[in-house]
Design a protein around this motif. Sequence first.
Motif, PDB file in Angstrom:
ATOM      1  N   UNK A 253      43.801  67.981 -34.230  1.00  0.00           N
ATOM      2  CA  UNK A 253      43.714  69.275 -34.871  1.00  0.00           C
ATOM      3  C   UNK A 253      44.146  70.316 -33.852  1.00  0.00           C
ATOM      4  N   UNK A 254      44.822  71.347 -34.301  1.00  0.00           N
ATOM      5  CA  UNK A 254      45.330  72.374 -33.384  1.00  0.00           C
ATOM      6  C   UNK A 254      44.189  73.321 -33.037  1.00  0.00           C
ATOM      7  N   UNK A 255      43.372  72.896 -32.090  1.00  0.00           N
ATOM      8  CA  UNK A 255      42.184  73.665 -31.704  1.00  0.00           C
ATOM      9  C   UNK A 255      41.793  73.322 -30.276  1.00  0.00           C
ATOM     10  N   UNK A 256      41.182  74.285 -29.601  1.00  0.00           N
ATOM     11  CA  UNK A 256      40.735  74.086 -28.218  1.00  0.00           C
ATOM     12  C   UNK A 256      39.318  74.598 -28.022  1.00  0.00           C
ATOM     13  N   UNK A 257      38.565  73.897 -27.152  1.00  0.00           N
ATOM     14  CA  UNK A 257      37.271  74.411 -26.698  1.00  0.00           C
ATOM     15  C   UNK A 257      37.524  75.492 -25.656  1.00  0.00           C
ATOM     16  N   UNK A 258      36.762  76.568 -25.722  1.00  0.00           N
ATOM     17  CA  UNK A 258      36.887  77.649 -24.748  1.00  0.00           C
ATOM     18  C   UNK A 258      35.542  77.926 -24.106  1.00  0.00           C
ATOM     19  N   UNK A 259      35.579  78.190 -22.823  1.00  0.00           N
ATOM     20  CA  UNK A 259      34.350  78.542 -22.097  1.00  0.00           C
ATOM     21  C   UNK A 259      33.904  79.950 -22.488  1.00  0.00           C
ATOM     22  N   UNK A 260      32.604  80.166 -22.429  1.00  0.00           N
ATOM     23  CA  UNK A 260      32.038  81.468 -22.731  1.00  0.00           C
ATOM     24  C   UNK A 260      31.659  82.216 -21.471  1.00  0.00           C
ATOM     25  N   UNK A 261      30.765  83.180 -21.607  1.00  0.00           N
ATOM     26  CA  UNK A 261      30.326  83.963 -20.448  1.00  0.00           C
ATOM     27  C   UNK A 261      29.589  83.071 -19.457  1.00  0.00           C
ATOM     28  N   UNK A 262      29.885  83.284 -18.187  1.00  0.00           N
ATOM     29  CA  UNK A 262      29.238  82.501 -17.139  1.00  0.00           C
ATOM     30  C   UNK A 262      29.720  81.072 -17.082  1.00  0.00           C
ATOM     31  N   UNK A 263      30.883  80.784 -17.676  1.00  0.00           N
ATOM     32  CA  UNK A 263      31.414  79.426 -17.638  1.00  0.00           C
ATOM     33  C   UNK A 263      30.743  78.481 -18.617  1.00  0.00           C
ATOM     34  N   UNK A 264      30.042  79.019 -19.611  1.00  0.00           N
ATOM     35  CA  UNK A 264      29.368  78.170 -20.598  1.00  0.00           C
ATOM     36  C   UNK A 264      30.391  77.274 -21.293  1.00  0.00           C
ATOM     37  N   UNK A 265      30.197  75.980 -21.211  1.00  0.00           N
ATOM     38  CA  UNK A 265      31.146  75.026 -21.771  1.00  0.00           C
ATOM     39  C   UNK A 265      31.071  75.011 -23.296  1.00  0.00           C
ATOM     40  N   UNK A 266      32.238  74.989 -23.928  1.00  0.00           N
ATOM     41  CA  UNK A 266      32.302  74.839 -25.372  1.00  0.00           C
ATOM     42  C   UNK A 266      31.604  75.935 -26.149  1.00  0.00           C
ATOM     43  N   UNK A 267      31.658  77.151 -25.657  1.00  0.00           N
ATOM     44  CA  UNK A 267      30.999  78.250 -26.371  1.00  0.00           C
ATOM     45  C   UNK A 267      31.775  78.621 -27.633  1.00  0.00           C
ATOM     46  N   UNK A 269      35.471  77.715 -30.189  1.00  0.00           N
ATOM     47  CA  UNK A 269      36.646  76.924 -30.534  1.00  0.00           C
ATOM     48  C   UNK A 269      37.672  77.896 -31.092  1.00  0.00           C
ATOM     49  N   UNK A 270      38.848  77.912 -30.485  1.00  0.00           N
ATOM     50  CA  UNK A 270      39.957  78.727 -30.978  1.00  0.00           C
ATOM     51  C   UNK A 270      40.912  77.803 -31.708  1.00  0.00           C
ATOM     52  N   UNK A 271      41.297  78.167 -32.911  1.00  0.00           N
ATOM     53  CA  UNK A 271      42.138  77.284 -33.708  1.00  0.00           C
ATOM     54  C   UNK A 271      43.102  78.088 -34.572  1.00  0.00           C
ATOM     55  N   UNK A 272      44.102  77.427 -35.082  1.00  0.00           N
ATOM     56  CA  UNK A 272      45.054  78.060 -35.979  1.00  0.00           C
ATOM     57  C   UNK A 272      44.417  78.249 -37.355  1.00  0.00           C
ATOM     58  N   UNK A 273      44.983  79.147 -38.158  1.00  0.00           N
ATOM     59  CA  UNK A 273      44.560  79.253 -39.543  1.00  0.00           C
ATOM     60  C   UNK A 273      44.924  77.981 -40.267  1.00  0.00           C
ATOM     61  N   UNK A 274      43.980  77.355 -40.953  1.00  0.00           N
ATOM     62  CA  UNK A 274      44.282  76.082 -41.618  1.00  0.00           C
ATOM     63  C   UNK A 274      45.477  76.191 -42.564  1.00  0.00           C
ATOM     64  N   UNK A 280      41.309  69.731 -44.811  1.00  0.00           N
ATOM     65  CA  UNK A 280      40.331  68.652 -44.618  1.00  0.00           C
ATOM     66  C   UNK A 280      39.974  68.471 -43.160  1.00  0.00           C
ATOM     67  N   UNK A 281      40.978  68.523 -42.275  1.00  0.00           N
ATOM     68  CA  UNK A 281      40.720  68.398 -40.840  1.00  0.00           C
ATOM     69  C   UNK A 281      39.835  69.544 -40.350  1.00  0.00           C
ATOM     70  N   UNK A 282      40.069  70.733 -40.868  1.00  0.00           N
ATOM     71  CA  UNK A 282      39.279  71.891 -40.454  1.00  0.00           C
ATOM     72  C   UNK A 282      37.805  71.693 -40.784  1.00  0.00           C
ATOM     73  N   UNK A 283      37.508  71.234 -41.990  1.00  0.00           N
ATOM     74  CA  UNK A 283      36.102  71.028 -42.350  1.00  0.00           C
ATOM     75  C   UNK A 283      35.491  69.850 -41.603  1.00  0.00           C
TER      76      UNK A 283
END
Length: 464
Positions: A253-267, A269-274, A280-283
């Motif tokens: 799926x065209x999506x990535x995990x992004x860190x949040x404030x203070x390096x919080x892991x997986x805060x 998910x940035x993704x394309x408009x379905x 189906x993949x989005x859900x």
Amino acid sequence: MNDNLLSLFLSSQGYWVFFVVEGNGPLSSIYKSLQVIDFYLSFILPCHPIFGTDVSVIPKSETTKNKILIILNKVTDIGDRRQSVSRQPSFTLSEWTDAQEDLLDLDPVPQTPVFDMGSETRTEGDAVTLTVTPVGLQERRGSNVSLTLDMCTPGCTEPYGYGAQLSPRDQSAQEYLRQGTHILTPAMLHIRAMDDQSLQAEFYETPMNFVDPKEYNYPGLVRKNRYKTILPNTHSRVILKSLGEDDFLTTYINANYLKGYGGEEGAYIATQGPTVNTVGDFWRMVWQERSPIIVMITNLEEKNEKCAEYWPEDTVTHEGIEITVISVTQEDDYSLRVFTLKCGGEERSLRQYWYTSWPDQKTPDKAPPLLELVQEVERAREEAPPSSGPTIVHCSAGIGRTGCFIATSILCKQLRTEGVVDILRTTCQLRLDRGGMIQTCEQYQFVHHVLSLYEKQLSHAAEE
């Protein structure tokens, strides 16, 4: 006669070389050379032109030299028109401005947006804040005028800017993104927000970190991407669970995990408009990642389709997940939908914030609505169950407006917690995880304006 023909043959070689040197293709040069030979043959043989050059249009009173010049000009003009058509890209559009640019005008001056900041509105006579320095195309990586739209190939209706062509820091882009920093105190932030030239220089110096499409050379993958050159960075991409072994397409799926404030892991998910092919993949991703919130920052259509309507009016089932709309609330600048998701006997609640006040291909005219949405999403996140996963944010490509929202959310937390902001550091971190985040210089400027306004709100609240 034979000598004349031999002379024409030899001279045609010279004409061919001449046309090639002038920038014509080999076949085009041959065609033009033959036209010149045709003209000469009209003096030797009593025949009509063979290759389309009608010498009868030339007055008899003109000299042979003038005839040749007219023929050459005519041939060159025809060839140039043919070549100019072949040089044009499929489309060259501005991704974030309304006006379409001339197909061959590749170096216009970007316009600086004027933001409505309430009491902080710029005046037209402020030459310092309204001056924009022209920047070369290759330097404007990811700017709103350096994006090429190729609609000839499936899977691409959006530009992949010159952002992939990094600055002189090509060989140390990753190092730059890991180390880039510019801490701003409140006073520095307010000054910086109005310094368009400095912000442009900083933005264009920062590598975009786009993915080389060759890294995703899988048959059938084009149907999974809204834009063929906006791809997820491999190290942080979301991988969908699949029962099939070695079936890459079912895990993609065209999506990535992004860190949040203070390096919080997986805060986040940035993704394309379905797309219709990836609803189906989005859900599946929403359920797999236990996401409690979706932030949507795009209209369904903006000149062309930007996002499929992936939610139902009432109830629908995708990939074994039953999605039911519980309520819809319309606010001034966004709508809120509350869903119930059911799968395998488990039931969860999901909130979707659909922000509709971000104009097509621009930055918002006003900063307060975006700030209000950021704060509302933060409150909803705090109320979500402890087991909840990342907040999902998407626009169309999942890098421009998405990047602005996530950066603003992170930086508001930093400003409240530390009393300073590092917009450059946050931008670099986002681009390490997903290339192109905060896509244009205008968006980068807008983030500074939003943070400047937020700091003033904090200061005003502290005084009261």
